[in-house]
Design a protein around this motif. Structure first.
Motif, PDB file in Angstrom:
ATOM      1  N   ALA A  82      50.019  31.695  33.692  1.00 46.04           N
ATOM      2  CA  ALA A  82      50.351  33.071  33.285  1.00 46.04           C
ATOM      3  C   ALA A  82      49.169  34.006  33.519  1.00 46.04           C
ATOM      4  O   ALA A  82      49.356  35.158  33.949  1.00 46.04           O
ATOM      5  CB  ALA A  82      50.760  33.096  31.810  1.00 46.04           C
ATOM      6  N   PHE A  83      47.964  33.521  33.262  1.00 47.76           N
ATOM      7  CA  PHE A  83      46.783  34.368  33.487  1.00 47.76           C
ATOM      8  C   PHE A  83      46.585  34.647  34.969  1.00 47.76           C
ATOM      9  O   PHE A  83      46.225  35.769  35.347  1.00 47.76           O
ATOM     10  CB  PHE A  83      45.533  33.712  32.897  1.00 47.76           C
ATOM     11  CG  PHE A  83      45.549  33.610  31.398  1.00 47.76           C
ATOM     12  CD1 PHE A  83      46.405  34.370  30.616  1.00 47.76           C
ATOM     13  CD2 PHE A  83      44.703  32.729  30.755  1.00 47.76           C
ATOM     14  CE1 PHE A  83      46.420  34.272  29.233  1.00 47.76           C
ATOM     15  CE2 PHE A  83      44.691  32.623  29.370  1.00 47.76           C
ATOM     16  CZ  PHE A  83      45.557  33.397  28.608  1.00 47.76           C
ATOM     17  N   VAL A  84      46.813  33.653  35.824  1.00 45.19           N
ATOM     18  CA  VAL A  84      46.709  33.860  37.267  1.00 45.19           C
ATOM     19  C   VAL A  84      47.718  34.916  37.708  1.00 45.19           C
ATOM     20  O   VAL A  84      47.385  35.843  38.459  1.00 45.19           O
ATOM     21  CB  VAL A  84      46.910  32.539  38.037  1.00 45.19           C
ATOM     22  CG1 VAL A  84      47.128  32.792  39.524  1.00 45.19           C
ATOM     23  CG2 VAL A  84      45.721  31.606  37.829  1.00 45.19           C
ATOM     24  N   VAL A  85      48.947  34.797  37.227  1.00 45.72           N
ATOM     25  CA  VAL A  85      49.985  35.770  37.571  1.00 45.72           C
ATOM     26  C   VAL A  85      49.603  37.160  37.051  1.00 45.72           C
ATOM     27  O   VAL A  85      49.751  38.161  37.761  1.00 45.72           O
ATOM     28  CB  VAL A  85      51.361  35.333  37.021  1.00 45.72           C
ATOM     29  CG1 VAL A  85      52.387  36.452  37.102  1.00 45.72           C
ATOM     30  CG2 VAL A  85      51.848  34.102  37.756  1.00 45.72           C
ATOM     31  N   GLY A  86      49.099  37.234  35.829  1.00 49.72           N
ATOM     32  CA  GLY A  86      48.711  38.520  35.250  1.00 49.72           C
ATOM     33  C   GLY A  86      47.613  39.195  36.033  1.00 49.72           C
ATOM     34  O   GLY A  86      47.698  40.404  36.339  1.00 49.72           O
ATOM     35  N   ILE A  87      46.574  38.450  36.392  1.00 53.50           N
ATOM     36  CA  ILE A  87      45.461  39.037  37.143  1.00 53.50           C
ATOM     37  C   ILE A  87      45.919  39.425  38.543  1.00 53.50           C
ATOM     38  O   ILE A  87      45.595  40.519  39.033  1.00 53.50           O
ATOM     39  CB  ILE A  87      44.266  38.055  37.187  1.00 53.50           C
ATOM     40  CG1 ILE A  87      43.699  37.850  35.782  1.00 53.50           C
ATOM     41  CG2 ILE A  87      43.185  38.574  38.126  1.00 53.50           C
ATOM     42  CD1 ILE A  87      42.748  36.670  35.653  1.00 53.50           C
ATOM     43  N   ALA A  88      46.691  38.559  39.202  1.00 51.59           N
ATOM     44  CA  ALA A  88      47.203  38.876  40.538  1.00 51.59           C
ATOM     45  C   ALA A  88      48.098  40.104  40.494  1.00 51.59           C
ATOM     46  O   ALA A  88      48.055  40.955  41.400  1.00 51.59           O
ATOM     47  CB  ALA A  88      47.954  37.672  41.111  1.00 51.59           C
ATOM     48  N   SER A  89      48.896  40.221  39.441  1.00 53.36           N
ATOM     49  CA  SER A  89      49.776  41.377  39.292  1.00 53.36           C
ATOM     50  C   SER A  89      48.968  42.666  39.109  1.00 53.36           C
ATOM     51  O   SER A  89      49.280  43.694  39.706  1.00 53.36           O
ATOM     52  CB  SER A  89      50.710  41.171  38.099  1.00 53.36           C
ATOM     53  OG  SER A  89      51.437  42.335  37.825  1.00 53.36           O
ATOM     54  N   ALA A  90      47.938  42.603  38.278  1.00 49.28           N
ATOM     55  CA  ALA A  90      47.085  43.781  38.083  1.00 49.28           C
ATOM     56  C   ALA A  90      46.435  44.174  39.399  1.00 49.28           C
ATOM     57  O   ALA A  90      46.369  45.366  39.742  1.00 49.28           O
ATOM     58  CB  ALA A  90      46.023  43.483  37.021  1.00 49.28           C
ATOM     59  N   TRP A  91      45.978  43.196  40.143  1.00 49.24           N
ATOM     60  CA  TRP A  91      45.334  43.441  41.427  1.00 49.24           C
ATOM     61  C   TRP A  91      46.329  44.066  42.405  1.00 49.24           C
ATOM     62  O   TRP A  91      46.032  45.070  43.061  1.00 49.24           O
ATOM     63  CB  TRP A  91      44.806  42.115  41.959  1.00 49.24           C
ATOM     64  CG  TRP A  91      43.885  42.178  43.132  1.00 49.24           C
ATOM     65  CD1 TRP A  91      43.322  43.291  43.698  1.00 49.24           C
ATOM     66  CD2 TRP A  91      43.396  41.069  43.880  1.00 49.24           C
ATOM     67  NE1 TRP A  91      42.515  42.935  44.736  1.00 49.24           N
ATOM     68  CE2 TRP A  91      42.539  41.571  44.877  1.00 49.24           C
ATOM     69  CE3 TRP A  91      43.602  39.700  43.799  1.00 49.24           C
ATOM     70  CZ2 TRP A  91      41.883  40.752  45.796  1.00 49.24           C
ATOM     71  CZ3 TRP A  91      42.942  38.883  44.704  1.00 49.24           C
ATOM     72  CH2 TRP A  91      42.101  39.402  45.694  1.00 49.24           C
ATOM     73  N   ALA A  92      47.539  43.494  42.485  1.00 50.13           N
ATOM     74  CA  ALA A  92      48.558  43.990  43.412  1.00 50.13           C
ATOM     75  C   ALA A  92      49.006  45.410  43.065  1.00 50.13           C
ATOM     76  O   ALA A  92      49.360  46.193  43.952  1.00 50.13           O
ATOM     77  CB  ALA A  92      49.765  43.047  43.416  1.00 50.13           C
ATOM     78  N   ARG A  93      48.979  45.743  41.780  1.00 52.77           N
ATOM     79  CA  ARG A  93      49.406  47.083  41.348  1.00 52.77           C
ATOM     80  C   ARG A  93      48.263  48.084  41.332  1.00 52.77           C
ATOM     81  O   ARG A  93      48.448  49.231  40.935  1.00 52.77           O
ATOM     82  CB  ARG A  93      50.061  46.997  39.969  1.00 52.77           C
ATOM     83  CG  ARG A  93      51.393  46.240  40.008  1.00 52.77           C
ATOM     84  CD  ARG A  93      52.039  46.115  38.639  1.00 52.77           C
ATOM     85  NE  ARG A  93      51.247  45.230  37.800  1.00 52.77           N
ATOM     86  CZ  ARG A  93      50.962  45.462  36.515  1.00 52.77           C
ATOM     87  NH1 ARG A  93      51.418  46.545  35.923  1.00 52.77           N
ATOM     88  NH2 ARG A  93      50.245  44.612  35.831  1.00 52.77           N
ATOM     89  N   GLY A  94      47.090  47.657  41.749  1.00 51.36           N
ATOM     90  CA  GLY A  94      45.960  48.564  41.831  1.00 51.36           C
ATOM     91  C   GLY A  94      45.299  48.874  40.503  1.00 51.36           C
ATOM     92  O   GLY A  94      44.539  49.839  40.400  1.00 51.36           O
ATOM     93  N   LEU A  95      45.582  48.061  39.474  1.00 54.56           N
ATOM     94  CA  LEU A  95      44.922  48.274  38.190  1.00 54.56           C
ATOM     95  C   LEU A  95      43.492  47.746  38.282  1.00 54.56           C
ATOM     96  O   LEU A  95      43.264  46.655  38.797  1.00 54.56           O
ATOM     97  CB  LEU A  95      45.660  47.529  37.068  1.00 54.56           C
ATOM     98  CG  LEU A  95      47.095  47.947  36.789  1.00 54.56           C
ATOM     99  CD1 LEU A  95      47.691  47.060  35.696  1.00 54.56           C
ATOM    100  CD2 LEU A  95      47.158  49.397  36.383  1.00 54.56           C
ATOM    101  N   SER A  96      42.562  48.492  37.778  1.00 55.64           N
ATOM    102  CA  SER A  96      41.170  48.060  37.767  1.00 55.64           C
ATOM    103  C   SER A  96      40.755  47.891  36.310  1.00 55.64           C
ATOM    104  O   SER A  96      40.171  48.789  35.700  1.00 55.64           O
ATOM    105  CB  SER A  96      40.288  49.090  38.481  1.00 55.64           C
ATOM    106  OG  SER A  96      38.968  48.609  38.594  1.00 55.64           O
ATOM    107  N   ILE A  97      41.107  46.722  35.733  1.00 56.39           N
ATOM    108  CA  ILE A  97      40.859  46.457  34.319  1.00 56.39           C
ATOM    109  C   ILE A  97      40.029  45.183  34.155  1.00 56.39           C
ATOM    110  O   ILE A  97      40.102  44.275  34.976  1.00 56.39           O
ATOM    111  CB  ILE A  97      42.181  46.310  33.523  1.00 56.39           C
ATOM    112  CG1 ILE A  97      43.055  45.202  34.111  1.00 56.39           C
ATOM    113  CG2 ILE A  97      42.928  47.633  33.470  1.00 56.39           C
ATOM    114  CD1 ILE A  97      44.297  44.877  33.308  1.00 56.39           C
TER     115      ILE A  97
END
Length: 160
Positions: A82-97
């Motif tokens: 779930a963490f891998v998916v969450g980080i990849a999702s943030a990256w794909a959506r351009g979130l810089s968190i």
């Protein structure tokens, strides 16, 4: 090869305990980190944010002690996935968190995307170690060996 499992238990368990312990003192930061990923409905964000550090510590303790190793490893692998998916999702959506993995609110951080590949690689490696323990949970120096030790003493058991 049996000691590979011990190493996996100690590394993954230690990471879980550190991650949970760093989040536990300030649960609002953990809630904020979960919220910043913008993946879960707001109604469940507080529950996840408050319960995640406790779950991380419990999973970590189970792995360190070798108690309920397979179930703890399953939970560990699912969480890491779930963490891998969450980080990849943030990256794909351009979130810089900030990931919020080891405390902190996971808020906006300039150029946080540079850390995403490392964070994904780290979590994927920990997920693989967890999956190894799902596959081969029996390890030396584990409480499972005492708590769930076979009680057969060599005498045939009579059904009468």
């Amino acid at each position: 090869m049996r000691w590979v499992g011990v190493l996996a238990r100690l590394v993954v368990g230690g990471v879980w305990i550190v991650a949970g312990a760093l989040k536990l003192p300030d649960p609002t930061e953990s809630v904020r980190a979960v919220r910043n990923y913008q993946l879960l409905p707001e109604a469940v964000v507080p529950f996840v944010g408050h319960s995640l550090p406790v779950l991380e510590i419990l999973v970590g303790l189970c792995l360190l002690l070798g108690l309920l190793t397979r179930p703890a490893a399953v939970v560990s692998a699912v969480l890491m996935g779930a963490f891998v998916v969450g980080i990849a999702s943030a990256w794909a959506r351009g979130l810089s968190i900030e990931c919020g993995c080891f405390g902190g609110g996971g808020g906006p951080v300039e150029n946080a995307t540079a850390a995403y590949p490392w964070e994904i690689a780290r979590d994927a490696a920990l997920m693989l170690a967890s999956l190894y323990l799902v596959w081969r949970p029996g390890t030396p120096a584990a409480l499972d060996n005492i708590v769930f030790a076979p009680t057969y003493d060599g005498d045939p058991v009579s059904d009468s």
